[in-house]
Every structure is written in structure tokens, then in C-alpha cells.
Design a protein around this motif. Structure first.
Motif, PDB file in Angstrom:
ATOM      1  N   ALA A   1      -7.731  -7.555  -4.722  1.00  0.00           N
ATOM      2  CA  ALA A   1      -7.110  -8.432  -3.589  1.00  0.00           C
ATOM      3  C   ALA A   1      -5.781  -8.289  -3.246  1.00  0.00           C
ATOM      4  CB  ALA A   1      -7.301  -9.981  -4.375  1.00  0.00           C
ATOM      5  N   LEU A   2      -5.526  -8.473  -2.014  1.00  0.00           N
ATOM      6  CA  LEU A   2      -4.076  -8.205  -1.490  1.00  0.00           C
ATOM      7  C   LEU A   2      -3.135  -9.329  -1.565  1.00  0.00           C
ATOM      8  CD1 LEU A   2      -4.929  -6.315   1.755  1.00  0.00           C
ATOM      9  CD2 LEU A   2      -4.150  -5.412  -0.216  1.00  0.00           C
ATOM     10  N   GLY A   3      -1.948  -9.099  -2.261  1.00  0.00           N
ATOM     11  CA  GLY A   3      -1.336 -10.243  -2.049  1.00  0.00           C
ATOM     12  C   GLY A   3      -0.114 -10.156  -1.099  1.00  0.00           C
ATOM     13  N   LEU A   4       0.632 -11.171  -0.892  1.00  0.00           N
ATOM     14  CA  LEU A   4       1.673 -10.991   0.184  1.00  0.00           C
ATOM     15  C   LEU A   4       3.078 -11.035  -0.580  1.00  0.00           C
ATOM     16  CD1 LEU A   4       0.205 -13.310   3.146  1.00  0.00           C
ATOM     17  CD2 LEU A   4       0.326 -10.755   2.995  1.00  0.00           C
ATOM     18  N   ALA A   5       3.065 -10.648  -1.923  1.00  0.00           N
ATOM     19  CA  ALA A   5       4.462 -10.648  -2.420  1.00  0.00           C
ATOM     20  C   ALA A   5       5.522 -10.114  -1.975  1.00  0.00           C
ATOM     21  CB  ALA A   5       4.102 -10.400  -3.999  1.00  0.00           C
ATOM     22  N   GLY A   6       5.022  -8.860  -1.338  1.00  0.00           N
ATOM     23  CA  GLY A   6       5.951  -8.085  -0.647  1.00  0.00           C
ATOM     24  C   GLY A   6       5.508  -7.185   0.339  1.00  0.00           C
ATOM     25  N   ALA A   7       5.948  -6.799   1.470  1.00  0.00           N
ATOM     26  CA  ALA A   7       5.436  -5.879   2.261  1.00  0.00           C
ATOM     27  C   ALA A   7       4.835  -4.433   1.933  1.00  0.00           C
ATOM     28  CB  ALA A   7       6.401  -5.793   3.587  1.00  0.00           C
ATOM     29  N   ALA A   8       5.836  -3.893   1.128  1.00  0.00           N
ATOM     30  CA  ALA A   8       5.468  -2.786   0.599  1.00  0.00           C
ATOM     31  C   ALA A   8       4.161  -2.689  -0.287  1.00  0.00           C
ATOM     32  CB  ALA A   8       6.643  -2.070  -0.114  1.00  0.00           C
ATOM     33  N   ALA A   9       4.022  -3.852  -1.137  1.00  0.00           N
ATOM     34  CA  ALA A   9       3.103  -3.958  -2.071  1.00  0.00           C
ATOM     35  C   ALA A   9       1.970  -4.570  -1.446  1.00  0.00           C
ATOM     36  CB  ALA A   9       3.297  -4.994  -3.125  1.00  0.00           C
ATOM     37  N   ALA A  10       1.921  -5.041  -0.438  1.00  0.00           N
ATOM     38  CA  ALA A  10       0.665  -5.752   0.563  1.00  0.00           C
ATOM     39  C   ALA A  10       0.013  -4.675   1.503  1.00  0.00           C
ATOM     40  CB  ALA A  10       1.151  -6.909   1.307  1.00  0.00           C
ATOM     41  N   PRO A  41     -13.777   3.120  17.768  1.00  0.00           N
ATOM     42  CA  PRO A  41     -12.979   1.890  17.435  1.00  0.00           C
ATOM     43  C   PRO A  41     -12.456   2.458  16.092  1.00  0.00           C
ATOM     44  CG  PRO A  41     -15.582   1.732  17.633  1.00  0.00           C
ATOM     45  CD  PRO A  41     -15.214   3.162  17.846  1.00  0.00           C
ATOM     46  N   LEU A  42     -11.181   1.547  16.092  1.00  0.00           N
ATOM     47  CA  LEU A  42     -10.285   1.876  14.740  1.00  0.00           C
ATOM     48  C   LEU A  42     -10.748   1.173  13.544  1.00  0.00           C
ATOM     49  CD1 LEU A  42      -7.495   2.723  14.438  1.00  0.00           C
ATOM     50  CD2 LEU A  42      -6.411   0.303  14.885  1.00  0.00           C
ATOM     51  N   SER A  43     -11.940   0.486  13.733  1.00  0.00           N
ATOM     52  CA  SER A  43     -12.577   0.096  12.480  1.00  0.00           C
ATOM     53  C   SER A  43     -13.440   1.088  11.788  1.00  0.00           C
ATOM     54  CB  SER A  43     -13.588  -1.007  12.898  1.00  0.00           C
ATOM     55  OG  SER A  43     -14.518  -0.611  13.694  1.00  0.00           O
ATOM     56  N   ARG A  44     -13.575   2.159  12.562  1.00  0.00           N
ATOM     57  CA  ARG A  44     -14.335   3.398  11.952  1.00  0.00           C
ATOM     58  C   ARG A  44     -13.165   4.139  11.256  1.00  0.00           C
ATOM     59  NH1 ARG A  44     -19.752   4.799  13.866  1.00  0.00           N
ATOM     60  NH2 ARG A  44     -20.607   3.201  14.906  1.00  0.00           N
ATOM     61  N   CYS A  45     -12.170   4.086  11.189  1.00  0.00           N
ATOM     62  CA  CYS A  45     -11.037   4.848  10.687  1.00  0.00           C
ATOM     63  C   CYS A  45     -10.526   4.106   9.335  1.00  0.00           C
ATOM     64  CB  CYS A  45      -9.579   4.785  11.635  1.00  0.00           C
ATOM     65  SG  CYS A  45     -10.140   5.558  13.297  1.00  0.00           S
ATOM     66  N   ILE A  46      -9.978   5.136   8.657  1.00  0.00           N
ATOM     67  CA  ILE A  46      -9.280   4.555   7.222  1.00  0.00           C
ATOM     68  C   ILE A  46      -7.824   4.980   7.171  1.00  0.00           C
ATOM     69  CG2 ILE A  46     -11.614   4.874   5.974  1.00  0.00           C
ATOM     70  CD1 ILE A  46     -10.582   7.499   4.758  1.00  0.00           C
ATOM     71  N   VAL A  47      -7.359   4.333   6.519  1.00  0.00           N
ATOM     72  CA  VAL A  47      -5.887   4.675   6.274  1.00  0.00           C
ATOM     73  C   VAL A  47      -5.610   5.662   5.021  1.00  0.00           C
ATOM     74  CG1 VAL A  47      -3.569   3.788   5.584  1.00  0.00           C
ATOM     75  CG2 VAL A  47      -5.144   2.512   7.207  1.00  0.00           C
ATOM     76  N   THR A  48      -4.871   6.651   5.346  1.00  0.00           N
ATOM     77  CA  THR A  48      -4.515   7.646   4.361  1.00  0.00           C
ATOM     78  C   THR A  48      -3.265   7.500   3.855  1.00  0.00           C
ATOM     79  OG1 THR A  48      -3.977   9.398   6.194  1.00  0.00           O
ATOM     80  CG2 THR A  48      -6.143   9.353   5.327  1.00  0.00           C
ATOM     81  N   ASP A  49      -2.061   7.017   4.629  1.00  0.00           N
ATOM     82  CA  ASP A  49      -0.825   6.898   4.401  1.00  0.00           C
ATOM     83  C   ASP A  49      -0.221   5.814   5.287  1.00  0.00           C
ATOM     84  OD1 ASP A  49       1.327   7.051   2.468  1.00  0.00           O
ATOM     85  OD2 ASP A  49       1.774   9.010   2.699  1.00  0.00           O
ATOM     86  N   VAL A  50       0.988   5.271   4.748  1.00  0.00           N
ATOM     87  CA  VAL A  50       1.654   4.126   5.381  1.00  0.00           C
ATOM     88  C   VAL A  50       3.180   4.660   5.204  1.00  0.00           C
ATOM     89  CG1 VAL A  50       2.522   1.928   5.948  1.00  0.00           C
ATOM     90  CG2 VAL A  50       0.124   2.500   5.420  1.00  0.00           C
ATOM     91  N   HIS A  51       3.919   4.907   6.203  1.00  0.00           N
ATOM     92  CA  HIS A  51       5.514   5.282   6.191  1.00  0.00           C
ATOM     93  C   HIS A  51       6.287   4.373   6.785  1.00  0.00           C
ATOM     94  CE1 HIS A  51       3.969   9.270   5.178  1.00  0.00           C
ATOM     95  NE2 HIS A  51       2.998   9.298   6.129  1.00  0.00           N
ATOM     96  N   GLY A  52       7.498   4.160   6.304  1.00  0.00           N
ATOM     97  CA  GLY A  52       8.582   3.139   6.870  1.00  0.00           C
ATOM     98  C   GLY A  52       8.606   1.769   6.463  1.00  0.00           C
ATOM     99  N   LEU A  53       7.622   1.597   5.509  1.00  0.00           N
ATOM    100  CA  LEU A  53       7.714   0.141   4.926  1.00  0.00           C
ATOM    101  C   LEU A  53       8.992  -0.020   4.115  1.00  0.00           C
ATOM    102  CD1 LEU A  53       4.053  -0.318   3.691  1.00  0.00           C
ATOM    103  CD2 LEU A  53       5.376  -1.620   5.377  1.00  0.00           C
TER     104      LEU A  53
END
Length: 80
Positions: A1-10, A41-53
Motif C-alpha cells: 500500500a502506498l502512503g502519503l506521508a511524504g512525496a519521496a516515500a509515496a 497507452p501509458l498504462s502499458r508502461c512501467i516505471v523504472t525510476d523517478v528523479h527530482g523528488l
């Protein structure tokens, strides 16, 4: 489950659905730039990394307005 405690953690990474990730980040106030090729469609894509949080946050830990995050994606090709 995803929490909204912090943007980086979420922020989901490592195989999370790219469409859901983009929607969540935009709802938190981020501008999202995709790195990768989404031929369908973007729904057919997966996230491999997020930068800038976490680069620009207010005292409550929320992103300051118009902070850009970069989402690396990998997309499967539609063979139908």
C-alpha cells in the motif's frame, strides 16, 4: 500500500504502472516529464525510476508549485 506521508516515500518505482504513477505525482503538485518511448497507452508502461523528488519542498514536505520530476519508463510493444 502506498502512503502519503511524504512525496519521496509515496512515489512508486521499480515496476509500478506508469499511468498511475504520473496521476499520483500530478495530484501531489508535480509536473511530470517522461523519459522513454511510449508508443502506445501509458498504462502499458512501467516505471523504472523517478528523479527530482524532494528537491523543492515547503515546511510540510509538500512539493513547491511547478516542481518537475522525471519518470523513467519502459513500455511493452503492442503485438495485437
Amino acid at each position: 500500500a502506498l502512503g502519503l506521508a511524504g512525496a519521496a516515500a509515496a512515489a512508486p518505482t521499480g515496476g509500478s504502472n506508469a499511468s498511475d504513477t504520473v496521476k499520483m505525482l500530478e495530484a501531489e503538485g508535480y509536473h511530470v516529464q517522461l523519459n522513454g518511448n511510449a508508443d502506445g497507452p501509458l498504462s502499458r508502461c512501467i516505471v523504472t525510476d523517478v528523479h527530482g523528488l524532494g528537491n523543492s519542498s515547503d515546511s510540510a514536505g509538500r512539493p513547491t508549485r511547478f516542481t518537475t520530476v522525471y519518470v523513467d519508463i519502459s513500455c511493452s510493444r503492442n503485438t495485437d
